[in-house]
Design a protein around this motif. Structure first.
Motif, short mmCIF file in Angstrom:
data_model
loop_
_atom_site.label_atom_id
_atom_site.label_comp_id
_atom_site.label_asym_id
_atom_site.label_seq_id
_atom_site.Cartn_x
_atom_site.Cartn_y
_atom_site.Cartn_z
N GLN A 135 58.90 37.51 41.67
CA GLN A 135 57.66 37.32 42.43
C GLN A 135 57.84 37.76 43.88
O GLN A 135 58.85 37.47 44.50
N ARG A 136 56.81 38.44 44.43
CA ARG A 136 56.86 38.94 45.80
C ARG A 136 55.85 38.20 46.67
O ARG A 136 54.73 37.93 46.23
N TRP A 137 56.26 37.90 47.90
CA TRP A 137 55.38 37.21 48.83
C TRP A 137 55.16 38.07 50.08
O TRP A 137 56.10 38.61 50.66
N LEU A 138 53.90 38.16 50.50
CA LEU A 138 53.50 38.74 51.77
C LEU A 138 52.75 37.66 52.52
O LEU A 138 51.79 37.10 51.98
N ALA A 139 53.16 37.33 53.73
CA ALA A 139 52.67 36.10 54.37
C ALA A 139 51.97 36.38 55.69
O ALA A 139 52.36 37.28 56.45
N VAL A 140 50.95 35.57 55.96
CA VAL A 140 50.12 35.71 57.16
C VAL A 140 49.96 34.34 57.82
O VAL A 140 49.66 33.35 57.15
N THR A 141 50.15 34.31 59.13
CA THR A 141 49.77 33.13 59.90
C THR A 141 49.09 33.60 61.18
O THR A 141 49.22 34.76 61.58
N THR A 149 42.43 37.94 56.59
CA THR A 149 43.49 38.92 56.37
C THR A 149 44.11 38.80 54.99
O THR A 149 44.34 39.81 54.31
N VAL A 150 44.38 37.59 54.53
CA VAL A 150 44.97 37.47 53.18
C VAL A 150 43.96 37.85 52.11
O VAL A 150 44.34 38.39 51.06
N ARG A 151 42.68 37.62 52.35
CA ARG A 151 41.66 38.05 51.38
C ARG A 151 41.57 39.58 51.35
O ARG A 151 41.44 40.18 50.29
N MET A 152 41.64 40.20 52.52
CA MET A 152 41.68 41.67 52.57
C MET A 152 42.91 42.20 51.85
O MET A 152 42.84 43.16 51.06
N LEU A 153 44.06 41.58 52.13
CA LEU A 153 45.31 42.00 51.50
C LEU A 153 45.23 41.86 49.98
O LEU A 153 45.66 42.76 49.24
N GLU A 154 44.69 40.76 49.51
CA GLU A 154 44.51 40.56 48.07
C GLU A 154 43.67 41.69 47.48
O GLU A 154 44.01 42.26 46.42
N ALA A 155 42.56 42.05 48.14
CA ALA A 155 41.68 43.10 47.62
C ALA A 155 42.37 44.45 47.61
O ALA A 155 42.21 45.24 46.66
N ILE A 156 43.16 44.74 48.64
CA ILE A 156 43.88 46.00 48.70
C ILE A 156 44.93 46.09 47.59
O ILE A 156 45.07 47.11 46.91
#
Length: 500
Positions: A135-141, A149-156
């Motif tokens: 499993q890979r994680w990309l994290a935003v705070t 930003t995480v919703r945009m990242l999910e869509a991309i």
């Protein structure tokens, strides 16, 4: 504690392969994160006891909060998990504490655990230790913009064909998602709050970003430096640091935390230098692989970002940078941004009255968020006020000073409106101000009426709800505030149509 006073032995890493049978774990809190953590630990053989300071009751009409606690407790007891409500005392024999992020470090159970040398972690740390290896994680705070930003990242990521989900502080339990069957092949776009990061010591995302930092939650963390330091934990050893070059705190934390041998990628609203992402000729450009004479790769048009306010373009650049680290092609970045649907109450146009656009940014609950929202409009009537959580007079003065050339009028609401009025008098004394002192259900109609009059008199093109404050003095939450605003605007549109 063991008889000689040393901390009890811990399961050896990786926890996904460890036997947790018999490990005595206290899960602190029956909120969003507590029950999933308790179930996950119980499935792995741990002896789990959940505690919550709120008492429970099956009388929903008498006390809805106590009724919710009762329902959650009953569900966990059905899984054979011990639940103690009405107490925040640490159970005897506890070997590990998994705390809900909202529990402050000075909570009695957490203080007792610290004194006894018992490890305290959060649900994010638990998910990291238990997650499957692939499993890979990309994290935003951030203080502001992390959910978008995480919703945009999910869509991309999905546009690129990856199994991807936005989890964490965005509202979806990271424990439930990270540990479900098939999750070993997923990329998780992880939103992390400062609270969650405070209780995370071992999380190592593939890439991570601190979008921005401004004064927020200082009552919990103690001061701005401590708040920022917890944000900085996201830049862990081995994590590619995605840095907002336009935000001093993002740059500072990237320099202070993380592994200097791993890459740092900057993004900016200006034209990007080599190794950066930025904006040029109305497009989002990636120059991370470019040489001096190469213009870089065009990822999308600024118009593909909705709404194309400057701070939202910055969110899109951050999401694009992390996606590119994960191997996403340029075409998928644009496809994801086009497919992305902004969430409610985030700089969303509600309607138009007499040629003036009415915009709902109720999510702008602090000065930093309101400043970003105001910067998107040239001629605005600003609706502001509520509970000014942690804002200092200097913060309010800076907010007004940055926006004063755009302000055609201000309508003030809520408990702390006098402090905002004082800031306006100090830094923008020529801007007309109307105060609404009502807090009843129909107060927003008066707000819209006052805003409409100011917009007409002073030729504003936008009426913007960007309160710079929390909502709980008048509303249940920022969502209800935004809904009430939108309903009042709709009534205003109907009234204007009838008049015409």
């Amino acid at each position: 504690m063991t008889p000689d006073g040393a901390p009890p032995p811990r399961p050896s890493a990786p926890w996904s392969d460890a036997d947790l049978t018999g490990l005595a774990v206290c899960v602190a809190g029956l909120g969003v994160s507590g029950p999933p953590a308790a179930r996950a630990l119980a499935r792995r053989g741990a002896r789990v006891c959940v505690i919550d300071g709120q008492r429970e009751s099956d009388a929903a009409d008498a006390d809805p909060v106590a009724a919710r606690v009762h329902t959650q407790a009953a569900e966990l007891r059905g899984h054979g998990i011990e639940v103690r409500t009405g107490t925040d005392a640490l159970p005897a024999g506890t070997e590990l504490v998994v705390t809900s992020p909202g529990w402050r470090p000075d909570a009695p159970a957490l203080v007792a655990a610290n004194r006894a040398g018992i490890e305290v972690i959060g649900d994010v740390e638990l998910a990291w230790r238990l997650k499957p290896a692939g499993q890979r994680w990309l994290a935003v705070t951030a203080t502001n913009g992390k959910t978008t930003t995480v919703r945009m990242l999910e869509a991309i990521l999905r546009a690129a064909g990856y199994q991807a989900r936005a989890v964490g502080n965005v509202g979806t339990s990271i424990v439930d998602v990270a540990l479900e069957p098939g999750a070993e092949n997923e990329i998780l776009a992880v939103e992390l709050s400062s609270f969650q990061l405070h209780w995370s010591t071992g999380v190592r995302p593939e890439a991570a970003t601190v979008l921005n930092v401004a004064a927020d939650h200082v009552d919990w963390h103690g001061d701005l430096e401590s708040y920022a330091a917890d944000k900085g934990r996201i830049y862990a050893s081995g994590t590619t640091r995605i840095v907002n070059l336009d935000d001093p705190w993002s740059r500072r934390l990237a320099d202070r935390y993380g592994d200097p041998t791993t890459p740092t990628i900057g993004f900016t609203l200006a034209a990007p230098a080599i190794g950066e992402l930025g904006v040029a000729d109305g497009t989002l450009v990636d120059r991370t692989g470019a040489t001096r004479d190469e213009p870089g790769v065009v990822l999308a048009s600024v118009d593909d970002v909705r709404p194309a306010a400057p701070h939202n373009v910055a969110n899109a650049l951050a999401a694009a940078a992390m996606a590119r680290v994960a191997g996403v092609p340029a075409a998928a970045v644009r496809a994801g941004l086009v497919a992305f649907t902004p969430e409610d109450h985030r700089i969303a146009t509600v309607g138009t009255i007499d040629g003036v656009e009415y915009v709902n940014d109720s999510k702008a609950t602090n000065a930093h968020a309101a400043a970003a929202s105001l910067a998107a409009y040239d001629s605005v009537v600003w609706i502001a006020g509520g509970l000014l959580k942690g804002a200092q007079e200097a913060d309010l003065d800076a907010l007004v000073r940055a926006a004063r050339e755009r302000l055609r009028g201000v309508v003030l609401i809520g408990a702390d409106r006098a402090r905002l009025r004082a800031a306006l008098e100090r830094t923008a004394p020529d801007v007309p101000v109307v105060e609404i002192d009502r807090t009843d259900v129909n107060a927003m109609d008066a707000v819209i009426g006052a805003a409409r009059d100011l917009a007409t008199t002073h030729a504003a093109s936008t009426v913007l709800l960007a309160p710079a404050a929390a909502s709980m003095d008048m509303f249940t939450n920022y969502g209800e505030r935004g809904d009430v605003f939108a309903a009042a605007v709709t009534r205003g549109i109907d009234t204007a149509a009838t008049r015409d």
